[in-house]
Design a protein around this motif. Structure first.
Motif, PDB file in Angstrom:
ATOM      1  N   ILE A  13       0.854  -1.187   0.000  1.00  0.00           N
ATOM      2  CA  ILE A  13       0.000   0.000   0.000  1.00  0.00           C
ATOM      3  C   ILE A  13       0.889   1.236   0.000  1.00  0.00           C
ATOM      4  N   ASN A  14       0.380   2.295  -0.582  1.00  0.00           N
ATOM      5  CA  ASN A  14       1.114   3.561  -0.636  1.00  0.00           C
ATOM      6  C   ASN A  14       0.834   4.330   0.646  1.00  0.00           C
ATOM      7  N   LEU A  15       1.803   4.360   1.547  1.00  0.00           N
ATOM      8  CA  LEU A  15       1.636   5.115   2.791  1.00  0.00           C
ATOM      9  C   LEU A  15       2.007   6.584   2.617  1.00  0.00           C
ATOM     10  N   THR A  16       2.864   6.873   1.658  1.00  0.00           N
ATOM     11  CA  THR A  16       3.406   8.222   1.546  1.00  0.00           C
ATOM     12  C   THR A  16       2.317   9.271   1.313  1.00  0.00           C
ATOM     13  N   THR A  17       1.449   9.028   0.348  1.00  0.00           N
ATOM     14  CA  THR A  17       0.435  10.027  -0.002  1.00  0.00           C
ATOM     15  C   THR A  17      -0.570  10.274   1.119  1.00  0.00           C
ATOM     16  N   PRO A  18      -1.220   9.224   1.653  1.00  0.00           N
ATOM     17  CA  PRO A  18      -2.216   9.492   2.708  1.00  0.00           C
ATOM     18  C   PRO A  18      -1.598  10.032   3.998  1.00  0.00           C
ATOM     19  N   LEU A  19      -0.417   9.549   4.374  1.00  0.00           N
ATOM     20  CA  LEU A  19       0.196  10.046   5.609  1.00  0.00           C
ATOM     21  C   LEU A  19       0.640  11.511   5.459  1.00  0.00           C
ATOM     22  N   THR A  20       1.197  11.835   4.296  1.00  0.00           N
ATOM     23  CA  THR A  20       1.595  13.224   4.062  1.00  0.00           C
ATOM     24  C   THR A  20       0.380  14.140   4.120  1.00  0.00           C
ATOM     25  N   LYS A  21      -0.711  13.716   3.500  1.00  0.00           N
ATOM     26  CA  LYS A  21      -1.938  14.515   3.509  1.00  0.00           C
ATOM     27  C   LYS A  21      -2.479  14.649   4.923  1.00  0.00           C
ATOM     28  N   TRP A  22      -2.454  13.529   5.676  1.00  0.00           N
ATOM     29  CA  TRP A  22      -2.998  13.590   7.042  1.00  0.00           C
ATOM     30  C   TRP A  22      -2.166  14.522   7.921  1.00  0.00           C
ATOM     31  N   VAL A  23      -0.839  14.414   7.832  1.00  0.00           N
ATOM     32  CA  VAL A  23       0.014  15.284   8.638  1.00  0.00           C
ATOM     33  C   VAL A  23      -0.230  16.746   8.260  1.00  0.00           C
ATOM     34  N   GLU A  24      -0.346  16.990   6.968  1.00  0.00           N
ATOM     35  CA  GLU A  24      -0.520  18.365   6.496  1.00  0.00           C
ATOM     36  C   GLU A  24      -1.832  18.977   6.980  1.00  0.00           C
ATOM     37  N   THR A  25      -2.884  18.185   7.029  1.00  0.00           N
ATOM     38  CA  THR A  25      -4.211  18.732   7.331  1.00  0.00           C
ATOM     39  C   THR A  25      -4.685  18.507   8.755  1.00  0.00           C
ATOM     40  N   SER A  26      -4.124  17.491   9.453  1.00  0.00           N
ATOM     41  CA  SER A  26      -4.741  17.108  10.722  1.00  0.00           C
ATOM     42  C   SER A  26      -3.786  16.957  11.903  1.00  0.00           C
ATOM     43  N   HIS A  84       3.956  10.595  19.056  1.00  0.00           N
ATOM     44  CA  HIS A  84       4.062  11.952  18.507  1.00  0.00           C
ATOM     45  C   HIS A  84       2.773  12.391  17.817  1.00  0.00           C
ATOM     46  N   GLY A  85       1.651  11.821  18.267  1.00  0.00           N
ATOM     47  CA  GLY A  85       0.365  12.363  17.849  1.00  0.00           C
ATOM     48  C   GLY A  85      -0.300  11.731  16.651  1.00  0.00           C
ATOM     49  N   PHE A  86       0.223  10.620  16.136  1.00  0.00           N
ATOM     50  CA  PHE A  86      -0.422   9.952  15.013  1.00  0.00           C
ATOM     51  C   PHE A  86      -1.664   9.197  15.513  1.00  0.00           C
ATOM     52  N   PRO A  87      -2.657   8.971  14.634  1.00  0.00           N
ATOM     53  CA  PRO A  87      -3.936   8.363  15.058  1.00  0.00           C
ATOM     54  C   PRO A  87      -3.732   6.968  15.639  1.00  0.00           C
ATOM     55  N   SER A  88      -4.386   6.709  16.788  1.00  0.00           N
ATOM     56  CA  SER A  88      -4.110   5.465  17.505  1.00  0.00           C
ATOM     57  C   SER A  88      -5.323   4.589  17.786  1.00  0.00           C
ATOM     58  N   ASP A  89      -6.535   5.017  17.425  1.00  0.00           N
ATOM     59  CA  ASP A  89      -7.690   4.130  17.624  1.00  0.00           C
ATOM     60  C   ASP A  89      -8.772   4.479  16.621  1.00  0.00           C
ATOM     61  N   SER A  90      -9.825   3.653  16.600  1.00  0.00           N
ATOM     62  CA  SER A  90     -10.886   3.807  15.597  1.00  0.00           C
ATOM     63  C   SER A  90     -11.986   4.756  16.023  1.00  0.00           C
ATOM     64  N   ARG A  91     -12.004   5.136  17.300  1.00  0.00           N
ATOM     65  CA  ARG A  91     -13.145   5.888  17.813  1.00  0.00           C
ATOM     66  C   ARG A  91     -13.299   7.255  17.157  1.00  0.00           C
ATOM     67  N   ASP A  92     -12.195   7.857  16.745  1.00  0.00           N
ATOM     68  CA  ASP A  92     -12.257   9.204  16.183  1.00  0.00           C
ATOM     69  C   ASP A  92     -11.949   9.228  14.686  1.00  0.00           C
ATOM     70  N   ALA A  93     -12.121   8.097  14.030  1.00  0.00           N
ATOM     71  CA  ALA A  93     -11.717   8.008  12.628  1.00  0.00           C
ATOM     72  C   ALA A  93     -12.450   9.008  11.746  1.00  0.00           C
ATOM     73  N   GLU A  94     -13.712   9.292  12.096  1.00  0.00           N
ATOM     74  CA  GLU A  94     -14.491  10.200  11.259  1.00  0.00           C
ATOM     75  C   GLU A  94     -14.105  11.659  11.468  1.00  0.00           C
TER      76      GLU A  94
END
Length: 404
Positions: A13-26, A84-94
Motif C-alpha cells: 500500500i502507498n503510505l506516503t500520499t495518505p500520511l503526508t496529507k494527514w500530517v498536512e491537514t490534521s 508523537h500524535g499519530f492516530p491510535s484508535d478507531s473511535r475518532d476516525a471520522e
C-alpha cells in the motif's frame, strides 16, 4: 503435536500520499514537509514486509528473508509515531482526518485458510489507525516465534529451553495485543483480533511451552534411579499441559468464535491434546502409587488413564475432526502417542489386577471419584507484566530514532 500461528497476509500500500496529507491537514503539531523522512521510512519498511508476508503459511520463506528485524523495527517506529500524535484508535476516525486522507492499512485474517475470504470482516474505520497496524505486526512476530519454537531441537536441553522462551515471548506479545484491543468494538476488529481468539492463541503458546518442560523432565525417567518425586512432578506438569489445552478449548468455543470453521478445527486439536495429557498424568500418577505400594490406587489411576486414552482415540475418529501438523518427530504423533499409552496402561492394569486379586487384596477406589491431579504451571505467567514487550520492540530499541 504442535500448532503454529498462521501469518496475517498483507499487500503493498502507498503510505506516503495518505500520511503526508494527514500530517498536512490534521496533525496537531507538524506539517507534511517536516516529516518527509519519517513517512518515507515507514513506507519503505512496510513495502519490504509486504513483499514476503503475503501468505498465511510463508513462515520459512519470510524468515529466510530476514523479516523479523524489519517487523520489530517497524513496530517500534509505529509506537514512536503514536507517541508523537499519530492516530491510535478507531473511535475518532471520522473526525481526526484519517478517513479524509484515505489512510487505510490492509491485513488479512490469519485464519482465512479455514474461514475463507475475509473482506469486509473489519470496519473501514477499524483499519485507519496505527494501533490496528501495530496489532497486525505483533501478531506476525508472535506467529514467527511459534514457528521458530516448532523448529527447535526438542531433544536437547538448550533446544527445549529455547522452545520455552519462544512460547513465553509469543504469549507476552498476544497478551499485549489483547490489552491494545480491549476497548475496541468487535465490529471494528477482524475475527483473529477478537479477545477470545487472542486468548485462545495465548493459551496455545502456554500449552506448547509447558510441553517443552514436560519433555525436559520426562528425559530424566530414562535414568533407572529416577525418584518417585520425579514421577509426581511430571504427572502435575502433564496435568498443567492439559489445563492450558482446556482453557484454549474454552476460548475457541466462545460465542464470538464457535461458528467459525477455524475454531472448530483448532478446538478439536485442543480437546484431543487435553485428553492425551490428562491420560499421561493419570498413568504417571499410577506409577507413583505403584512405587509406594498403593496397588488399589494404582488400579484406579490406570482405569482413568485407559478411559481417557480411549476417549481420545475415538474422538479423533469422529466426523469433523481434522488432523493438524504433528511437529518434531521426537514428540511423536498424537494417534500413536494415545495408542501407545493405551496399550501400556492396559497391560499394566491386567498384571496388577491379577496380582491384587491373588496377593495384595487391596480395595480399589471408584476411579470416577479419585481426586483430580492438580496441574503445576511452569510458564511463570502471572500479573500485569505479562503484557510488557521487550525493549527492542519499543522506540528505545531503535538504532536510528524516528524523531530527533
Amino acid at each position: 503435536m504442535l500448532l503454529v500461528l498462521p501469518l496475517k497476509g498483507t499487500k503493498h500500500i502507498n503510505l506516503t500520499t495518505p500520511l503526508t496529507k494527514w500530517v498536512e491537514t490534521s496533525h496537531p503539531q507538524y506539517r507534511g514537509a517536516e516529516l518527509t523522512q519519517q513517512i518515507k521510512r515507514l513506507h519503505s519498511i512496510r513495502a519490504d514486509i509486504s513483499k514476503v508476508c503475503s501468505s498465511h503459511s510463508s513462515h520459512s520463506f519470510s524468515l529466510k528473508n530476514n523479516i523479523l528485524p524489519d517487523l520489530i523495527e517497524y513496530h517500534a517506529c509505529l509506537v514512536e509515531c503514536i507517541n508523537h500524535g499519530f492516530p491510535s484508535d478507531s473511535r475518532d476516525a471520522e473526525v481526526n482526518g484519517t478517513a479524509d486522507a484515505n489512510l487505510h492499512f490492509y491485513w488479512k485474517n490469519a485464519f482465512q485458510e479455514y474461514d475463507g475470504n475475509d473482506e469486509g470482516q473489519c470496519s473501514q474505520k477499524g483499519t485507519t489507525h496505527f494501533t490496528f497496524e501495530r496489532c497486525c505486526v505483533l501478531w506476525n512476530i508472535a506467529a514467527f516465534v511459534t514457528y521458530q519454537a516448532a523448529k527447535e531441537d526438542w531433544t536437547t536441553k538448550d533446544g527445549r529451553m529455547n522452545v520455552k522462551n519462544h512460547y513465553v515471548l509469543a504469549a507476552r506479545i498476544l497478551r499485549h495485543v489483547q490489552d491494545l484491543v480491549k476497548n475496541e468494538k468487535e465490529a471494528d476488529l477482524m475475527p483473529d483480533m477478537y479477545v477470545d481468539s487472542l486468548q485462545m492463541c495465548h493459551c496455545l503458546c502456554l500449552m506448547q511451552g509447558q510441553m517443552a518442560v514436560y519433555e525436559a523432565l520426562k528425559a530424566r525417567l530414562a535414568d533407572p534411579s529416577a525418584s518417585t518425586s520425579t514421577y509426581t512432578l511430571l504427572a502435575k506438569i502433564a496435568s498443567g499441559v492439559a489445563n492450558h489445552a482446556d482453557m484454549a478449548l474454552e476460548s475457541s468455543q466462545s460465542l464470538s468464535l464457535r461458528d467459525l470453521k477455524s475454531s472448530k478445527i483448532w478446538g478439536g486439536h485442543f480437546k484431543v491434546m487435553s485428553m492425551l495429557f490428562h491420560a499421561r498424568s493419570e498413568f504417571l500418577q499410577s506409577q507413583v502409587e505403584r512405587r509406594e505400594n498403593n496397588y488399589g490406587n494404582e488400579i484406579a489411576r490406570l482405569e482413568r488413564a485407559v478411559k481417557m486414552a480411549i476417549e481420545g482415540v475415538e474422538f479423533m475418529k469422529s466426523e469433523g475432526f481434522v488432523k493438524l501438523i504433528d511437529g518434531p518427530e521426537s514428540l511423536g504423533k498424537i494417534p500413536s502417542n494415545l495408542q501407545s499409552l493405551l496399550v501400556n496402561a492396559k497391560q499394566r492394569r491386567k498384571i496388577i489386577v491379577g496380582d491384587n486379586n491373588t496377593v495384595y487384596h487391596e480395595q480399589v477406589p471408584d476411579a470416577n471419584r479419585m481426586s483430580k491431579i492438580q496441574g503445576k504451571d511452569m510458564m511463570e505467567f502471572n500479573g500485569e507484566k505479562d503484557c510488557d514487550l521487550p525493549l527492542e520492540f519499543m522506540p528505545i530499541g531503535l538504532k536510528r530514532p524516528m524523531f530527533s
